[in-house]
Design an enzyme around this catalytic site. Structure first.
Site, PDB file in Angstrom:
ATOM      1  N   ASP A   1       0.845  -1.208   0.000  1.00 49.26           N
ATOM      2  CA  ASP A   1       0.000   0.000   0.000  1.00 49.26           C
ATOM      3  C   ASP A   1       0.880   1.258   0.000  1.00 49.26           C
ATOM      4  O   ASP A   1       0.668   2.185  -0.795  1.00 49.26           O
ATOM      5  CB  ASP A   1      -0.908   0.041   1.243  1.00 49.26           C
ATOM      6  CG  ASP A   1      -1.777  -1.195   1.432  1.00 49.26           C
ATOM      7  OD1 ASP A   1      -3.003  -1.073   1.412  1.00 49.26           O
ATOM      8  OD2 ASP A   1      -1.220  -2.306   1.623  1.00 49.26           O
TER       9      ASP A   1
ATOM     10  N   GLU B   1      -5.250   7.281   0.233  1.00 50.28           N
ATOM     11  CA  GLU B   1      -5.671   6.604   1.472  1.00 50.28           C
ATOM     12  C   GLU B   1      -4.591   6.634   2.552  1.00 50.28           C
ATOM     13  O   GLU B   1      -4.894   6.830   3.732  1.00 50.28           O
ATOM     14  CB  GLU B   1      -6.036   5.140   1.186  1.00 50.28           C
ATOM     15  CG  GLU B   1      -6.463   4.422   2.467  1.00 50.28           C
ATOM     16  CD  GLU B   1      -6.787   2.952   2.271  1.00 50.28           C
ATOM     17  OE1 GLU B   1      -6.748   2.461   1.137  1.00 50.28           O
ATOM     18  OE2 GLU B   1      -7.089   2.307   3.289  1.00 50.28           O
TER      19      GLU B   1
ATOM     20  N   ILE C   1      -3.765   0.161  -2.691  1.00 49.65           N
ATOM     21  CA  ILE C   1      -4.269  -1.225  -2.719  1.00 49.65           C
ATOM     22  C   ILE C   1      -5.678  -1.186  -2.144  1.00 49.65           C
ATOM     23  O   ILE C   1      -5.866  -0.844  -0.978  1.00 49.65           O
ATOM     24  CB  ILE C   1      -3.399  -2.212  -1.909  1.00 49.65           C
ATOM     25  CG1 ILE C   1      -2.040  -2.399  -2.598  1.00 49.65           C
ATOM     26  CG2 ILE C   1      -4.113  -3.567  -1.795  1.00 49.65           C
ATOM     27  CD1 ILE C   1      -1.151  -3.448  -1.932  1.00 49.65           C
ATOM     28  N   ASP C   2      -6.634  -1.479  -2.965  1.00 43.83           N
ATOM     29  CA  ASP C   2      -8.009  -1.584  -2.496  1.00 43.83           C
ATOM     30  C   ASP C   2      -8.269  -3.072  -2.258  1.00 43.83           C
ATOM     31  O   ASP C   2      -7.900  -3.908  -3.091  1.00 43.83           O
ATOM     32  CB  ASP C   2      -8.953  -1.029  -3.564  1.00 43.83           C
ATOM     33  CG  ASP C   2     -10.392  -1.070  -3.111  1.00 43.83           C
ATOM     34  OD1 ASP C   2     -10.654  -0.830  -1.921  1.00 43.83           O
ATOM     35  OD2 ASP C   2     -11.263  -1.341  -3.950  1.00 43.83           O
TER      36      ASP C   2
ATOM     37  N   THR D   1      -7.192  -4.600   0.786  1.00 45.58           N
ATOM     38  CA  THR D   1      -5.946  -5.086   1.410  1.00 45.58           C
ATOM     39  C   THR D   1      -6.167  -6.448   2.076  1.00 45.58           C
ATOM     40  O   THR D   1      -5.265  -7.286   2.076  1.00 45.58           O
ATOM     41  CB  THR D   1      -5.437  -4.046   2.435  1.00 45.58           C
ATOM     42  OG1 THR D   1      -5.304  -2.795   1.749  1.00 45.58           O
ATOM     43  CG2 THR D   1      -4.084  -4.430   3.006  1.00 45.58           C
TER      44      THR D   1
HETATM   45  N1  LIG Z   1     -16.610  -1.091   8.024  1.00 46.89           N
HETATM   46  C1  LIG Z   1     -16.439  -0.986   6.703  1.00 46.89           C
HETATM   47  N2  LIG Z   1     -17.498  -0.876   5.875  1.00 46.89           N
HETATM   48  C2  LIG Z   1     -17.337  -0.775   4.560  1.00 46.89           C
HETATM   49  N3  LIG Z   1     -16.118  -0.761   3.947  1.00 46.89           N
HETATM   50  C3  LIG Z   1     -15.018  -0.862   4.715  1.00 46.89           C
HETATM   51  C4  LIG Z   1     -15.109  -0.986   6.127  1.00 46.89           C
HETATM   52  N4  LIG Z   1     -13.871  -1.074   6.626  1.00 46.89           N
HETATM   53  C5  LIG Z   1     -13.021  -1.005   5.585  1.00 46.89           C
HETATM   54  N5  LIG Z   1     -13.703  -0.873   4.422  1.00 46.89           N
HETATM   55  C6  LIG Z   1     -13.153  -0.755   3.068  1.00 46.89           C
HETATM   56  O1  LIG Z   1     -13.845  -1.590   2.169  1.00 46.89           O
HETATM   57  C7  LIG Z   1     -13.000  -1.824   1.055  1.00 46.89           C
HETATM   58  C8  LIG Z   1     -12.929  -3.252   0.680  1.00 46.89           C
HETATM   59  O2  LIG Z   1     -14.184  -3.651   0.420  1.00 46.89           O
HETATM   60  P1  LIG Z   1     -14.495  -5.093  -0.054  1.00 46.89           P
HETATM   61  O3  LIG Z   1     -14.729  -5.892   1.175  1.00 46.89           O
HETATM   62  O4  LIG Z   1     -15.706  -4.888  -0.888  1.00 46.89           O
HETATM   63  O5  LIG Z   1     -13.317  -5.546  -0.815  1.00 46.89           O
HETATM   64  C9  LIG Z   1     -11.671  -1.388   1.436  1.00 46.89           C
HETATM   65  O6  LIG Z   1     -11.416  -0.142   0.838  1.00 46.89           O
HETATM   66  C10 LIG Z   1     -11.745  -1.279   2.906  1.00 46.89           C
HETATM   67  O7  LIG Z   1     -10.771  -0.464   3.317  1.00 46.89           O
HETATM   68  P2  LIG Z   1      -9.203  -0.767   2.928  1.00 46.89           P
HETATM   69  O8  LIG Z   1      -8.902   0.009   1.640  1.00 46.89           O
HETATM   70  O9  LIG Z   1      -8.540  -0.224   4.093  1.00 46.89           O
HETATM   71  O10 LIG Z   1      -9.021  -2.289   2.710  1.00 46.89           O
HETATM   72 MG   LIG Z   2     -10.044   0.602  -0.412  1.00 46.75          MG
HETATM   73 MG   LIG Z   3      -6.584   0.653   0.278  1.00 44.18          MG
HETATM   74 MG   LIG Z   4      -6.881   0.283   3.589  1.00 48.01          MG
END
Ligand SMILES: Nc1ncnc2c1ncn2[C@@H]1O[C@H](COP(=O)(O)O)[C@@H](O)[C@H]1OP(=O)(O)O
Ligand SMILES: [Mg+2]
Ligand SMILES: [Mg+2]
Ligand SMILES: [Mg+2]
Length: 353
Positions: free
Chosen positions: A45, A68, A135-136, A138
């Site tokens: 990330d 992010e 990184i989406d 993670t």
């Molecule tokens: N409580 C939450 N509700 C919805 N989305 C969240 C929550 N916590 C983190 N995310 C974010 O949801 C995304 C991933 O979604 P999915 O489960 O659909 O793959 C990520 O961007 C994640 O953050 P991050 O970028 O920190 O991983």
């Molecule tokens: Mg994300």
């Molecule tokens: Mg991310």
């Molecule tokens: Mg993240």
């Protein structure tokens, strides 16, 4: 054609960043840390954010960036910082003309921290603002599943360019529905797709490469005769969207096919190329505000591929309110012709009407 340079730089910057994320993906120790909100962050990330911001700042020095990640953990953890620098300093596209467009390597380990922190824009309704998720998904990245490198350009609150790199999606659109795309991805043969869209110009995809951009193909959502024939794409993590409510909506719409489950904005990409039809992200918690970097690129990609993207109230996602989608709740993305029916079902299930 508008935003040609922005699209090209964004595509190359994302493609270059995936060279780093793919390296980390195969490492056992990914440098995982927990952030204040308990969500994970890795060397991948931080490194990808540094590389992409470097490319944007080189080409568009006056643009703002909502990224992010930020560097405060790395300013304390010098060992992790050096590991990231060791990766970042060696990453380049193996096509020198393409690599030169991104402004060359980062100047130093110190500078890398400041570059990561250029992603600190508050966002808002005016000017050119890039939304970056290095990184989406993670959690998917750590699990060996799907993840995406996502970059969108928002101009005066409106998404104009969207680029998403998915190193673990199958190149062939047709295999994506049947393949085990959410599962373990140790084999990279035939995988890696770069998606992009410019407002008003449609959506395209091309294979990810380690050099210049590969030839592209237009993509579009599948025609779905009625909702009962649709396939849902939804997340893997139960904490990110309400899977029970999703299932109730599917039932109301007469859908019997199992959902395709995958992490990250790969869901937007999948429905935009017809590997699935409807993406639901129904709220788990009342107080969670979705982040603009989690949706900007995917929102445009789906709309340019013939879809509609709204929240659970049927309102378009509003990227002009800062770093979060504070005016929206949840996400509903579907072929434009089905959107009203899907929203209706969502509202009945969530007792909104
Ligand atoms: N409580 C939450 N509700 C919805 N989305 C969240 C929550 N916590 C983190 N995310 C974010 O949801 C995304 C991933 O979604 P999915 O489960 O659909 O793959 C990520 O961007 C994640 O953050 P991050 O970028 O920190 O991983
Ligand atoms: Mg994300
Ligand atoms: Mg991310
Ligand atoms: Mg993240």
């Amino acid at each position: 054609m508008g935003y040609e340079k922005e699209r090209r730089i964004a595509e190359l910057a994302v493609q270059r960043a995936t060279l780093l994320t793919k390296k980390v993906f195969h490492e056992k120790a990914k440098g995982e840390l927990a952030k204040d909100d308990k969500s994970p962050v890795t060397k991948g990330d931080f490194g990808a954010q540094a590389l992409i911001i470097q490319a944007i700042a080189h080409n568009f020095p006056n643009d703002e960036i909502v990224g992010e990640e930020e560097s405060s953990e790395l300013r304390q953890d010098t060992a992790l910082r050096s590991e990231i620098w060791d990766l970042v300093k060696d990453i380049k596209l193996n096509d020198s003309a393409s690599d030169a467009l991104l402004g060359g390597p980062l100047p130093s380990e110190e500078a890398m921290l400041d570059i990561i922190d250029k992603g600190n824009s508050p966002g808002g309704p005016k000017g050119r603002i890039w939304a970056l998720d290095p990184i989406d998904g993670t959690k998917g990245f750590l699990r060996g599943g799907q993840y995406a490198v996502c970059l969108g350009l928002i101009v005066d609150g409106d998404v104009k360019v969207g680029v998403i790199g998915c190193p673990n999606l199958p190149v062939d659109d047709a295999t994506s529905l049947s393949a085990d795309i959410g599962g373990n991805q140790s084999d990279e043969e035939g995988k890696g797709v770069l998606f992009s869209a410019v407002q008003g110009e449609g959506a395209i995809s091309r294979p990810l490469t380690s050099g210049g951009l590969a030839p592209s193909n237009p993509i579009s959502m599948r025609p779905v005769p009625d909702t009962s024939k649709a396939v849902f794409c939804e997340g893997v993590e139960a904490g990110h969207s309400n899977q029970g409510d999703n299932a109730a909506v599917a039932k109301r719409l007469g859908i019997t096919a199992p959902s395709v489950r995958l992490d990250s904005q790969a869901k937007y990409c999948s429905i935009a190329r017809g590997a699935g039809d409807i993406y639901l992200r129904l709220p788990v918690r009342k107080d969670y505000q979705e982040k603009i970097w989690d949706h900007a690129a995917g929102d445009l990609l789906v709309r340019e591929a013939g879809g509609q993207v709204t929240d659970i109230y049927g309102k378009r996602l509003d990227f002009s309110k800062g770093r979060t989608l504070i005016e929206n709740k949840g996400v509903v993305a579907a072929p434009a012709a089905l959107q009203d029916q899907v929203i209706e079902a969502v509202q009945v299930v969530l007792n909104l009407k």
